[in-house]
Design an enzyme around this catalytic site. Sequence first.
Site, PDB file in Angstrom:
ATOM      1  CB  SER A 127      -0.885  -0.019   1.250  1.00 42.15           C
ATOM      2  OG  SER A 127      -1.482   1.234   1.471  1.00 42.15           O
ATOM      3  CE1 TYR A 154      -4.144  -2.704   5.562  1.00 45.85           C
ATOM      4  CE2 TYR A 154      -3.773  -0.341   5.334  1.00 45.85           C
ATOM      5  CZ  TYR A 154      -3.978  -1.584   4.761  1.00 45.85           C
ATOM      6  OH  TYR A 154      -4.002  -1.714   3.392  1.00 45.85           O
ATOM      7  CE  LYS A 158      -1.560  -4.127   3.253  1.00 42.90           C
ATOM      8  NZ  LYS A 158      -1.872  -5.416   2.619  1.00 42.90           N
TER       9      LYS A 158
END
Length: 345
Positions: A127, A154, A158
Amino acid sequence: MKQTILVTGGTGFIGSHTTVELMEAGYDVVIVDNLSNSKIEVLDGIEKITGVRPAFEQVDCCNLEALEQVFRKYPAINGIIHFAASKAVGESVEKPLLYYRNNINSLVNLLELMPKYEVKGIIFSSSCTVYGQPSPENLPVTENAPIQKALSPYGNTKQINEEIIQDYIHSGAPIKSVILRYFNPIGAHPSALIGELPLGVPMNLIPFVTQTAIGIRKELKVFGNDYNTPDGTCIRDYIYVVDLAKAHVAAMTRVLETESDAVEIFNIGTGRGLSTLEVVEGFEKATGVKLNWSYAPRREGDIEKVWGNVDKANKVLGWKADTPIEDVLASAWKWQVRLRDEGVM
């Protein structure tokens, strides 16, 4: 003989569209999904579009034993596209351990099994959150821009997963990986047979727009109109989910069929930023539907502006996101209307 690709999280938003593009490109697909954030009926949509129902296993990638059974059952798996992950930023702040467990253990399990079952490559769904808020000189953001401290668990998963992949391959693991850092996926398949199906109140802009337009939500709140942008609202790089899916097919072809580097990283976006206000006005123009919306105070953790430099993906992968934004927004509306007509929402 057709090559077989394992798609984890394949009944999700991006996973289902990528499954369709893989199948239409001539790959066999095995989907693994625990259905924690998606519905089994998505397989019906995939089958209607492609004429073939992909193999499906309801398995949690964090369960190593169950995951290994999948590789035993489908010994021809050549490559993996790994989407399966928890993905709500706000929830990750409230439940960090859930996110670290789900998002990291699932990847570690896949990497561990790949050499054992002679799986050649993995495409990892990363992302643009890894860039945080790039400084002005780094916009549009390239793959070489500094990685910033993550603003949420979150986002941190990544970053950590990218590092795990690079460390594992650096250690001599006989696999290859393409890491795709993508921007904001929106829209739905032109058939309106698959699309984004958020459970509960949508966290993303476009489902909230379409649900407001159809009357499920009373009003759309545009968070912040005092940002340092031309119209005061946040700017993002919105990419059509079908274009994004095609990028995964291009990446898989590169991993399996070319002499490429063991780890490669690509930005996947349009290369252009759109403000929230531009999206709202664009939706009204594309659909002829007026939205009930108003400004609200800024939302904590929102990045002011970010969009990608996608020259590397355009050149190296031979891929480009070229669907007009009007068509993308119209596809999202067509999907929402179908959900209403079928009594889903």
